[in-house]
Design a protein around this motif. Structure first.
Motif, PDB file in Angstrom:
ATOM      1  N   GLU A   1       0.873  -1.182   0.000  1.00 36.77           N
ATOM      2  CA  GLU A   1       0.000   0.000   0.000  1.00 36.77           C
ATOM      3  C   GLU A   1       0.904   1.224   0.000  1.00 36.77           C
ATOM      4  O   GLU A   1       2.099   1.128   0.314  1.00 36.77           O
TER       5      GLU A   1
ATOM      6  N   THR B   1       0.628   4.429   1.651  1.00 40.54           N
ATOM      7  CA  THR B   1       0.740   5.425   2.716  1.00 40.54           C
ATOM      8  C   THR B   1       2.053   5.346   3.499  1.00 40.54           C
ATOM      9  O   THR B   1       2.723   6.360   3.703  1.00 40.54           O
TER      10      THR B   1
ATOM     11  N   ARG C   1      -0.060  -7.737  -2.913  1.00 37.70           N
ATOM     12  CA  ARG C   1      -0.607  -8.425  -1.722  1.00 37.70           C
ATOM     13  C   ARG C   1      -0.894  -9.864  -2.119  1.00 37.70           C
ATOM     14  O   ARG C   1      -1.527 -10.111  -3.153  1.00 37.70           O
TER      15      ARG C   1
ATOM     16  N   GLU D   1      -3.061 -12.155  -1.875  1.00 32.10           N
ATOM     17  CA  GLU D   1      -4.458 -12.444  -1.529  1.00 32.10           C
ATOM     18  C   GLU D   1      -4.956 -13.555  -2.437  1.00 32.10           C
ATOM     19  O   GLU D   1      -4.357 -13.841  -3.475  1.00 32.10           O
TER      20      GLU D   1
ATOM     21  N   PHE E   1      -6.504  -8.612  -6.898  1.00 32.96           N
ATOM     22  CA  PHE E   1      -5.310  -9.087  -7.588  1.00 32.96           C
ATOM     23  C   PHE E   1      -4.131  -9.164  -6.621  1.00 32.96           C
ATOM     24  O   PHE E   1      -4.178  -8.598  -5.538  1.00 32.96           O
TER      25      PHE E   1
ATOM     26  N   GLN F   1      -2.680   1.460  -7.477  1.00 31.05           N
ATOM     27  CA  GLN F   1      -3.431   2.421  -6.661  1.00 31.05           C
ATOM     28  C   GLN F   1      -3.066   3.846  -7.056  1.00 31.05           C
ATOM     29  O   GLN F   1      -1.897   4.159  -7.284  1.00 31.05           O
TER      30      GLN F   1
ATOM     31  N   GLU G   1      -2.084  11.849   0.048  1.00 28.33           N
ATOM     32  CA  GLU G   1      -1.851  11.974   1.490  1.00 28.33           C
ATOM     33  C   GLU G   1      -1.591  13.455   1.775  1.00 28.33           C
ATOM     34  O   GLU G   1      -0.848  14.101   1.039  1.00 28.33           O
TER      35      GLU G   1
ATOM     36  N   ARG H   1     -12.167  -0.155   8.557  1.00 26.88           N
ATOM     37  CA  ARG H   1     -11.011  -0.250   7.656  1.00 26.88           C
ATOM     38  C   ARG H   1     -10.001  -1.291   8.139  1.00 26.88           C
ATOM     39  O   ARG H   1      -9.924  -1.613   9.318  1.00 26.88           O
TER      40      ARG H   1
ATOM     41  N   TYR I   1      -3.579   2.177  11.200  1.00 31.19           N
ATOM     42  CA  TYR I   1      -3.134   3.532  11.521  1.00 31.19           C
ATOM     43  C   TYR I   1      -4.222   4.594  11.658  1.00 31.19           C
ATOM     44  O   TYR I   1      -3.931   5.741  11.955  1.00 31.19           O
ATOM     45  N   TYR I   2      -5.481   4.233  11.482  1.00 29.39           N
ATOM     46  CA  TYR I   2      -6.496   5.284  11.407  1.00 29.39           C
ATOM     47  C   TYR I   2      -6.907   5.880  12.757  1.00 29.39           C
ATOM     48  O   TYR I   2      -6.974   5.186  13.770  1.00 29.39           O
TER      49      TYR I   2
ATOM     50  N   VAL J   1     -15.506  -2.121  -3.214  1.00 29.98           N
ATOM     51  CA  VAL J   1     -14.945  -0.902  -2.633  1.00 29.98           C
ATOM     52  C   VAL J   1     -13.910  -0.329  -3.616  1.00 29.98           C
ATOM     53  O   VAL J   1     -12.870  -0.925  -3.867  1.00 29.98           O
ATOM     54  N   LEU J   2     -14.255   0.813  -4.182  1.00 28.81           N
ATOM     55  CA  LEU J   2     -13.381   1.412  -5.202  1.00 28.81           C
ATOM     56  C   LEU J   2     -12.202   2.116  -4.538  1.00 28.81           C
ATOM     57  O   LEU J   2     -11.099   2.128  -5.069  1.00 28.81           O
TER      58      LEU J   2
HETATM   59  P1  HAM Z   1      -6.941  -0.221   1.149  1.00 30.07           P
HETATM   60  O1  HAM Z   1      -8.368  -0.178   1.521  1.00 30.07           O
HETATM   61  O2  HAM Z   1      -6.161  -1.396   1.596  1.00 30.07           O
HETATM   62  O3  HAM Z   1      -6.296   1.127   1.686  1.00 30.07           O
HETATM   63  O4  HAM Z   1      -6.788  -0.117  -0.416  1.00 30.07           O
HETATM   64  C1  HAM Z   1      -7.344   0.961  -1.124  1.00 30.07           C
HETATM   65  C2  HAM Z   1      -7.988   0.452  -2.401  1.00 30.07           C
HETATM   66  O5  HAM Z   1      -7.047  -0.313  -3.154  1.00 30.07           O
HETATM   67  C3  HAM Z   1      -9.151  -0.498  -2.192  1.00 30.07           C
HETATM   68  O6  HAM Z   1     -10.347   0.216  -1.958  1.00 30.07           O
HETATM   69  C4  HAM Z   1      -9.192  -1.233  -3.516  1.00 30.07           C
HETATM   70  O7  HAM Z   1      -9.867  -0.478  -4.509  1.00 30.07           O
HETATM   71  C5  HAM Z   1      -7.738  -1.314  -3.879  1.00 30.07           C
HETATM   72  N1  HAM Z   1      -7.200  -2.641  -3.538  1.00 30.07           N
HETATM   73  C6  HAM Z   1      -6.735  -3.052  -2.347  1.00 30.07           C
HETATM   74  N2  HAM Z   1      -6.335  -4.350  -2.430  1.00 30.07           N
HETATM   75  C7  HAM Z   1      -6.546  -4.734  -3.694  1.00 30.07           C
HETATM   76  C8  HAM Z   1      -6.341  -5.967  -4.416  1.00 30.07           C
HETATM   77  N3  HAM Z   1      -5.791  -7.020  -3.850  1.00 30.07           N
HETATM   78  N4  HAM Z   1      -6.698  -6.007  -5.737  1.00 30.07           N
HETATM   79  C9  HAM Z   1      -7.235  -4.917  -6.331  1.00 30.07           C
HETATM   80  N5  HAM Z   1      -7.458  -3.749  -5.706  1.00 30.07           N
HETATM   81  C10 HAM Z   1      -7.120  -3.655  -4.407  1.00 30.07           C
HETATM   82  C11 HAM Z   1      -5.005   1.451   1.557  1.00 30.07           C
HETATM   83  O8  HAM Z   1      -4.239   0.871   0.831  1.00 30.07           O
HETATM   84  C12 HAM Z   1      -4.622   2.707   2.307  1.00 30.07           C
HETATM   85  N6  HAM Z   1      -3.182   2.946   2.098  1.00 30.07           N
HETATM   86  C13 HAM Z   1      -5.455   3.886   1.861  1.00 30.07           C
HETATM   87  C14 HAM Z   1      -5.079   5.140   2.548  1.00 30.07           C
HETATM   88  C15 HAM Z   1      -4.306   6.130   2.061  1.00 30.07           C
HETATM   89  N7  HAM Z   1      -5.441   5.497   3.767  1.00 30.07           N
HETATM   90  C16 HAM Z   1      -4.927   6.668   4.040  1.00 30.07           C
HETATM   91  N8  HAM Z   1      -4.225   7.055   3.021  1.00 30.07           N
END
Ligand code: HAM
Length: 426
Positions: free
Chosen positions: A80, A82, A111, A113, A120, A125, A129, A256, A260-261, A280-281
């Motif tokens: 991710e 952040t 990831r 997953e 995926f 992304q 921030e 979430r 860290y939130y 979740v977009l």
């Molecule tokens: P997150 O909810 O883990 O947040 O990921 C944000 C977005 O990335 C998800 O809503 C989804 O659209 C996409 N996403 C996550 N995992 C996958 C996956 N395996 N395949 C496809 N899309 C995915 C974060 O990553 C935080 N860093 C967001 C954030 C920024 N919070 C504060 N600042």
């Protein structure tokens, strides 16, 4: 045959054009919001993610791609954005320059997953921030970015969910309430949740296995444990969202999946029947302790990230038209080998002047060349023979009206400038 790794995908053709279109829009949008472009490494020291994302999160416990480099250092592929941006903010002492840093980024994340539609192992992304303000206008601005992006793209079926996790005092009180609540139910929860109960009961609310169980549904709500200050911040956020005409729903179950939130958390989901479970977009929120937690001075932050693949699926699902360029300006045909150098040079010059130009590299016959020009949706076809090379008078044909012209090479640019405007380009 060697195949791509599970959970990854190749980009080409129409899909690639759509991605490029959205990426260009992101750049324009970020310029309007006055965010600064950041790029951080795709791998970082594993400690960053363990400390930053949180030891009890699914990401860190089950999903990171960890490896040792040849110097025996523990490294992790970015799961991710952040944590890396915070590391960069601290390491580059950006807190020293100005009171507010508004960053945006775009890139791949990894990831491990279980792959499925919308999920995926390598995914892209787009994220933002903001450091240095705890004012709720900043939270509202961050939420407005994906909303604005969806509006610009023409995506309509979306729902904005918000919640507040409050400050430390509120979360500590909530933590105790969750322990009291889950204690008698512990044996009815999955093995991971048993572990979460001991380490971080908040994570139980985010469990993918127990999500639909009545126990989780009836759990205490954080909104009932917010202290006055946290409540005020949450009210302010809602005031500013209303000022921006952003429709939202307060979802008290939204916690979430990252540790860290603080205060604001939000997600935007595709709100269309049959879209699928990975709807979740984007998601994000405030993280007022993370900079300090990772070794920087006490600085508040708020941000979000959006999954590119899910956005494109939503656009396809809603059949949102995208203005994708499916034409070229000119197709240049050399009649034989003796004029190929002249034609090739002309082709390059037109490109240097800003036109999209394709060339017959393969010495096709004229009939096949015209077929090719049609396939490429060329607006003009330029045919170079011996006469054109000797006289610098170029034969050019409008591929739509089929009208032919003889234009002096010097005047070709003016001719194209005038005539391409009239073409129905797409
Ligand atoms: P997150 O909810 O883990 O947040 O990921 C944000 C977005 O990335 C998800 O809503 C989804 O659209 C996409 N996403 C996550 N995992 C996958 C996956 N395996 N395949 C496809 N899309 C995915 C974060 O990553 C935080 N860093 C967001 C954030 C920024 N919070 C504060 N600042």
């Amino acid at each position: 045959m060697i195949q791509k790794p599970k959970g990854t995908y190749d980009v080409y053709g129409e899909y690639g054009k759509k991605i490029k279109y959205v990426e260009e829009l992101l750049e324009v949008l970020m310029e309007k919001y006055n965010y600064e472009y950041f790029r951080t490494p795709i791998f970082e020291s594993s400690n960053l993610y363990h400390r930053g994302v949180g030891e009890t999160t699914d990401i860190v416990t089950k999903e990171t791609y960890d490896f040792k480099d040849r110097g025996d250092r523990n490294m992790t592929l970015r799961p991710e954005g952040t944590a890396g941006i915070v590391r960069s903010y601290i390491e580059n002492k950006l807190y020293g320059n100005t009171s507010l840093v508004k960053a945006w980024y775009y890139g791949p994340n990894y990831r491990y997953e279980r792959p499925q539609s919308g999920r995926f192992r390598e995914f892209y992304q787009f994220g933002c921030e903001v450091f240095g303000s705890d004012d709720a206008t900043v939270d509202a601005e961050v939420i407005s970015i994906p909303v604005m992006l969806f509006k610009l793209l023409g995506l309509k079926g979306i729902k904005v969910n918000i919640n507040s996790l409050g400050d430390k005092e509120s979360r500590d009180n909530y933590h105790n309430a969750l322990i009291e609540y889950f204690k008698p139910h512990i044996n009815e929860l999955c093995d991971d949740c048993k572990e979460r109960f001991l380490k971080n009961p908040l994570r139980i609310l985010d469990c993918k296995v127990d999500r639909e169980s009545e126990i989780l549904k009836n759990a205490p709500k954080i909104t009932d444990y917010l202290n006055e200050e946290s409540k005020k911040k949450f009210e302010n956020l809602q005031k500013y969202l209303k000022a921006l005409n952003i429709d939202y729903v307060v979802d008290p179950n939204l916690v979430r999946g990252l540790d860290y939130y603080t205060h604001t958390v939000f997600e935007v989901e595709a709100n269309v029947e049959g879209f699928g479970s990975q709807n979740v977009l984007c998601g994000g929120g405030r993280y007022d302790n993370l900079v300090e937690h990772l070794g920087g001075p006490s600085t508040c932050g708020v941000g979000f990230a959006l999954g590119m693949e899910r956005l494109l699926t939503a656009l396809e699902y809603e059949k949102v038209p995208m203005p994708i360029h499916n034409h070229i300006d000119c197709y240049v045909i050399p009649m034989d080998e003796s004029v190929k150098d002249y034609a090739f040079n002309l082709c390059m010059n037109l490109r240097l002047n800003g036109y999209t130009v394709e060339f017959d590299y393969n010495n096709r016959n004229l009939k096949n060349n015209f077929k090719q020009a049609d396939k490429l949706n060329a607006n003009f076809v330029i045919i170079i023979g011996t006469e054109e090379k000797e006289t610098d008078i170029i034969s050019i044909k409008n591929n739509h009206t089929k009208e032919s012209y003889k234009i002096n090479k010097e005047e070709l640019i003016d001719f194209l400038d005038e005539n391409l405007e009239e073409c129905d380009c797409d």
